[in-house]
Enzyme design. Structure first.
Site, PDB file in Angstrom:
ATOM      1  CB  CYS A   1      -1.602   3.528   8.633  1.00 45.35           C
ATOM      2  SG  CYS A   1      -1.836   1.823   7.988  1.00 45.35           S
TER       3      CYS A   1
ATOM      4  CB  CYS B   1      -0.696   0.115   1.319  1.00 45.58           C
ATOM      5  SG  CYS B   1      -1.789   1.351   1.778  1.00 45.58           S
ATOM      6  CB  CYS B   2       3.718   2.558   2.229  1.00 40.77           C
ATOM      7  SG  CYS B   2       3.011   3.031   3.516  1.00 40.77           S
TER       8      CYS B   2
ATOM      9  CB  CYS C   1       5.222   4.149   5.433  1.00 42.31           C
ATOM     10  SG  CYS C   1       6.049   5.399   3.929  1.00 42.31           S
TER      11      CYS C   1
ATOM     12  CB  CYS D   1      -2.468   6.988   5.632  1.00 45.67           C
ATOM     13  SG  CYS D   1      -1.596   7.146   4.317  1.00 45.67           S
TER      14      CYS D   1
HETATM   15  S1  SF4 Z   1       0.406   4.749   5.929  1.00 43.65           S
HETATM   16 FE1  SF4 Z   1      -0.998   3.282   5.940  1.00 43.65          FE
HETATM   17  S2  SF4 Z   1      -3.428   4.176   4.314  1.00 43.65           S
HETATM   18 FE2  SF4 Z   1      -1.014   5.379   4.058  1.00 43.65          FE
HETATM   19  S3  SF4 Z   1      -0.035   4.555   2.654  1.00 43.65           S
HETATM   20 FE3  SF4 Z   1       0.832   3.456   4.065  1.00 43.65          FE
HETATM   21  S4  SF4 Z   1      -0.286   1.401   4.349  1.00 43.65           S
HETATM   22 FE4  SF4 Z   1      -1.276   3.146   3.220  1.00 43.65          FE
END
Ligand code: SF4
Ligand code: SF4
Lengths: 552, 427
Positions: free
Chosen positions: B219, B134-135, B242, B216
């Site tokens: 998280c 995701c990151c 991340c 985010c």
């Molecule tokens: S902090 Fe969480 S929601 Fe944001 S990009 Fe990374 S995993 Fe995704």
């Protein structure tokens, strides 16, 4: 004999493809020699004095005629028309070209052979009694278990980068012909008090720089737990074997430094986790593999004896051959024949393509298609009808392998030495050839009887000199090749390591020195029935020391 | 000033190895400014890198200080903001607030590639199962592309934050010859807050609610008093940091280049959130670091009390038995292969995975080469930190020569049915 199933074949084929790619990357310069080295070693490819050397495994020393023919073909096509059988029941080719290796491996795979793990710091080809499945003194045929161990140890991902190489030998007979006490692990078939057959496990034996006789770590491991027990030993060794010094990296040093009791405790601890798990070997699997090694369709024969005395009168050479080169068989009317690869003046263990092919023919015709390689660098026809002996002998005469010297003084073990080996200090083959000529006379050999001479070109002891009744070791002192002589070694169940009696000799003086030892033995033995090693044990080293160095 | 102008006039992207003159230039630059002279540092940077300097900001709890300085130097300097699509509404508001308040004219919003989102995160819940990825698509990738074109950038890093940063200078030269500028290098926590107060900077709306480090929404959780500000990130998730290139204080920690994606996992090279243990690290407070077994054993209590995600580094000779009970504490176990011929790691890996049932990431570090990776996989290792270029290529191309038939049920692999009944894993 074991037949590859689809799965075995797939594995070997995949391995050929893998190594072919590695060779390609090496040739293309994508990997350095340093990176290539452990990969090629894992595939039996050494860089020797003159060229690459390829070592091909003969699993537990058993071969079919088709396989031997293929070895002959490879020797002719990719080498200088000969191969060298080793003390590890393997065959070595001394002159292959790197770019031909993939093709050679492909040919080998087509006859169910490979060079996997014939070198490198991994579990090597498992060796066994060359008379397995035939010998009269057999408790069980070790080959089914050997095959299972071959599978277990092939490309075992945990044990491919051990501290050092790892050799396993097994014997299914009461008389140890596989030198199990001089292997990292030695397995001796045994029957316990309850009458169950299992394995005595010996660990930490070895030759080389520090010769050590193996220690008994477990007196009885049943078949079903054997894999788990061996995995436990290997794991302890992989984790704790020394890696700081390659001369101290074999398991024998670990066992020596930590003590057998300590190692046994560690192995037991490990075994307590592994035992009863996935490595448990069910009887039906053992039976399934065992079926491959079922006795061939022997004929029901009367136990015919040959009148050796009579044959001797007619043809003394044949008589000698009958005397020395036969081994008692389980079945009446059959014997096992040792084809001596030690013609007088020859290089021990060498065979040409034509010789290999001729012996393959003999096996096909007279020995149910089966062949063996012995750790004494001879070939064996395991199941021969006594009635067929004359025909076999005749053929052997034709190809120059009819020497009736098995077990005698000219049936020497010699490593390749300085003529081929990059590590050697001194030549071994020429010494063997000299001795062979010196003691060539049949009467002389008979007079001397059972005497094993073993020659190594350096302390690595590939020629097993420590366990020769007489051992010869090439050393280098101030730029000259010298030969150290040891006396009293024995590779069998009465294992012992030879004693060094004094300073070394220059090459020219070796044959005379050996002759003095032999003469001393003959002069001092109780009777003709007392072999050299027994006389040595009774007399001690003094008379032999005097023979070598005088009493000054 | 001669040296400095030499820096200014040389083309910034050409050289690959830091050249000594440049290094000298950087050194003298560092000597020129007073500890607290953040604005002057920024000015100088702008002079050296005309039109070649960028700022990245998370618009988090601490971001206002740096942006305030930026505004004093040049309101038109490009300020990048990663709009991951997962921010708190409060953060988006805060971007506007700061923009207005400081008069910044060049805030550039970076958004993830919609194709990536459609493909990898169609439901928007990737953060839950695979926060690394995701990151990667929401932060690392967009930022990478944007930073490509700059010769230097401004970070908000501060010396006090970690031991490693204890020597942080105002100017740094990166290995690929770019310049990192750290105007806040000498600021302490107290000084940051004092600066905010003195200049009346607007606070992030969530700060007062207990959020100390803000990323985010999914998280980030509230941080307890006295807890590490970043303990709130990915709490409870077995998440490595991340795409850490992006530092939460509004700075790029290091330039993103393909070579930096050293961790091969699940079929692709990704940014490695973990860093290597270095002499002098504090086991009680390191984060995303593989702590060597020996250090762990000597400081067991401290490590167990460490609030951050940490890993364990198992080297040859370490007895994994000694850490069996504590394995669950670690987010990742790194098996060290100092030389590829040292096979002890295979035994360690098998024991950790098979005997102790460790479920987290098991990775190989050290001399990790193409020909050993299949063996490592079979022993339960599934992630690889790879430096060897041909190995990288082979992995990327999925071209590892390997024997994928085998006799032994080792690690998590099975001997296929119908082949070796006696070597099949008991179910
Ligand atoms: S902090 Fe969480 S929601 Fe944001 S990009 Fe990374 S995993 Fe995704
Ligand atoms: S004993 Fe020495 S010389 Fe002989 S083959 Fe072995 S390593 Fe070579």
């Amino acid at each position: 004999m074991y037949k590859y199933d689809e799965y075995d074949q797939q594995m070997v084929d995949a391995r050929v493809a893998e190594f072919s790619d590695q060779v390609r990357r090496r040739l293309a310069g994508e990997i350095t020699e340093d990176q290539f080295k452990p990969l090629r070693l894992m595939n039996g490819l050494y860089l020797q004095l003159h060229a690459y050397m390829l070592r091909v495994a003969v699993p537990y020393g058993t071969m079919s005629s088709k396989q031997l023919r293929m070895l002959g073909h490879i020797a002719r096509t990719y080498d200088r028309n000969y191969g060298h059988f080793t003390t590890r029941q393997n065959i070595q080719f001394n002159w292959p070209k790197l770019r031909d290796i993939p093709k050679i491996l492909e040919l080998l795979a087509s006859v169910e052979m490979h060079a996997i793990q014939t070198s490198g710091n991994c579990i090597r080809n498992i060796t066994t009694d060359q008379f397995a499945g035939a010998a009269a003194d057999e408790i069980l045929d070790p080959r089914p278990v050997a095959e299972i161990l071959r599978q277990w140890s092939s490309l075992h991902p945990e044990f491919l980068y051990l501290p050092r190489k790892f050799k396993i030998a097994m014997s299914g007979a009461t008389h140890d012909r596989a030198a199990i006490r001089f292997h990292d692990i030695g397995l001796q078939a045994t029957t316990n008090a309850e009458g169950e057959i299992g394995w005595e496990v010996w660990v930490g034996g070895g030759l080389g720089r520090t010769p050590i006789i193996g220690k008994l770590i477990n007196p009885h491991v049943p078949h079903e737990h054997l894999l788990a027990y061996l995995e436990s030993i290997l794991r302890v060794y992989n984790r704790y074997g020394r890696r700081d010094n390659k001369y101290k990296a074999r398991i024998k040093i670990l066992v020596h430094e930590e003590g057998i009791d300590n190692i046994r405790a560690q192995v037991e601890e490990e075994f307590s986790h592994v035992k009863g798990g996935v490595l448990t070997l069910p009887q039906d699997e053992l039976d399934r593999i065992g079926a491959y090694f079922a006795a061939p369709a022997f004929e029901r024969l009367n136990s015919s004896a040959i009148d050796v005395a009579r044959e001797k009168i007619i043809n003394p050479s044949y008589g000698r051959w009958l005397d020395n080169n036969l081994n008692a068989h389980q079945r009446p009317g059959y014997v096992s024949v040792t084809v001596s690869l030690k013609p007088i003046g020859g290089a021990p263990g060498d065979a040409t393509s034509e010789q290999m092919e001729a012996i393959a023919d003999l096996a096909e015709r007279y020995s149910f298609d089966e062949l063996r390689v012995s750790h004494e660098q001879n070939l064996v026809l395991p199941h021969v009808k006594i009635a067929d002996l004359p025909a076999i002998y005749e053929k052997l005469v034709e190809i120059g392998f009819a020497e009736g010297n098995a077990g005698l003084i000219t049936d020497m073990i010699a490593c390749p030495g300085l003529d081929f080996c990059a590590l050697a200090n001194a030549r071994s083959i020429p010494i063997a050839q000299e001795l062979s000529r010196k003691f060539a006379a049949p009467e002389r050999q008979k007079q001397i009887g059972d005497l094993k001479i073993k020659i190594s070109g350096c302390i690595n002891a590939c020629g097993h000199h420590h366990v020769g009744h007489i051992g010869i070791l090439g050393v280098e002192k101030k730029g000259t090749e010298l030969y150290q002589i040891t006396v009293g070694g024995d590779a069998t169940e009465q294992a012992s390591i030879g004693d060094i009696l004094g300073h070394g000799f220059v090459a020219e003086d070796v044959p005379d020195a050996i002759e003095r030892l032999v003469d001393t033995y003959i002069a001092r033995r109780e009777s003709e029935a007392e072999p050299f090693i027994a006389a040595f044990r009774r007399l001690g080293k003094e008379p032999f020391k005097e023979a070598l160095y005088g009493n000054g | 000033m001669a040296t400095v102008s030499a820096v200014a006039s040389s083309p910034l992207h050409s050289a690959h190895k830091p050249d000594p003159l440049r290094q000298l230039g950087i050194m003298s630059l560092n000597g020129m400014f007073d500890e607290m002279d953040g604005v002057a540092v920024l000015k100088q940077a702008k002079e050296i890198l005309p039109d070649d300097l960028a700022i990245v900001s998370s618009f988090g709890a601490d971001s206002a200080v740096l942006l305030h300085m930026v505004a004093q130097v040049d309101v038109a300097l490009p300020v990048y903001f990663l709009e991951t699509g997962k921010h708190f509404a409060e953060t988006l508001t805060y971007v506007e607030t700061l923009k207005q308040h400081l008069g910044l004219t060049n805030i550039i919003t970076l958004v993830p590639d919609p194709k990536d989102l459609a493909r990898f995160d169609p439901n928007g819940d990737l953060w839950e199962n695979d926060p690394d990825s995701c990151c990667h698509i929401r932060k690392t990738e967009p930022l990478d592309a944007a930073m490509e074109g700059y010769g230097g950038w401004v970070t908000g890093r501060k010396r006090y934050q970690t031991k490693e940063r204890g020597v942080l200078p105002h100017f740094e030269l990166t290995s690929d010859d770019r310049i990192k500028v750290n105007p806040l290098a000498y600021f302490s926590d107290v000084e940051v807050n004092a600066y905010k107060l003195k200049h009346g900077l607007p606070e992030h709306p969530l700060f007062a609610k207990g959020y100390k480090s803000i990323g985010c929404a999914p998280c980030t959780t509230i941080v307890a008093e006295g807890e590490d500000p970043r303990a709130g990130r990915w709490r409870g998730l077995n998440k490595k940091e991340c795409g850490i290139h992006f530092d939460f204080n509004g700075a790029i920690a290091k330039p993103m280049a393909a070579e930096d994606l050293t961790l091969f996992k699940d079929g692709a090279f990704i940014a490695d959130p973990f860093r290597v243990w270095t002499e002098g690290d504090d086991p009680a407070s390191v984060r995303y670091t593989h702590i060597p077994v020996t250090v762990f054993l000597a400081n067991r209590d401290a490590v167990l009390a460490n609030p951050h995600p940490v890993g364990l580094l198992v080297s040859p000779g370490d007895r994994v038995e000694d850490v069996e009970k504590d394995l669950g504490r670690f987010a990742s176990v790194a098996i060290n292969f100092p030389g590829f011929t040292d096979g002890r790691g295979y035994s360690s890996a098998r024991m950790i995975v098979e005997r102790y049932g460790y479920k987290g990431e098991v990775r190989a570090v050290g001399d990790v080469l193409a020909d050993q990776i299949p063996l490592m996989r079979r022993c339960g290792i599934e992630a690889f930190v790879v430096k060897h270029e041909p190995t990288r290529k082979a992995l990327e191309a999925g071209a590892l020569a390997t024997v994928d038939v085998f006799y032994q049920p080792v690690g998590k692999t099975e001997v296929p049915l119908g082949t070796r009944p006696f070597l099949r894993r008991a179910v």
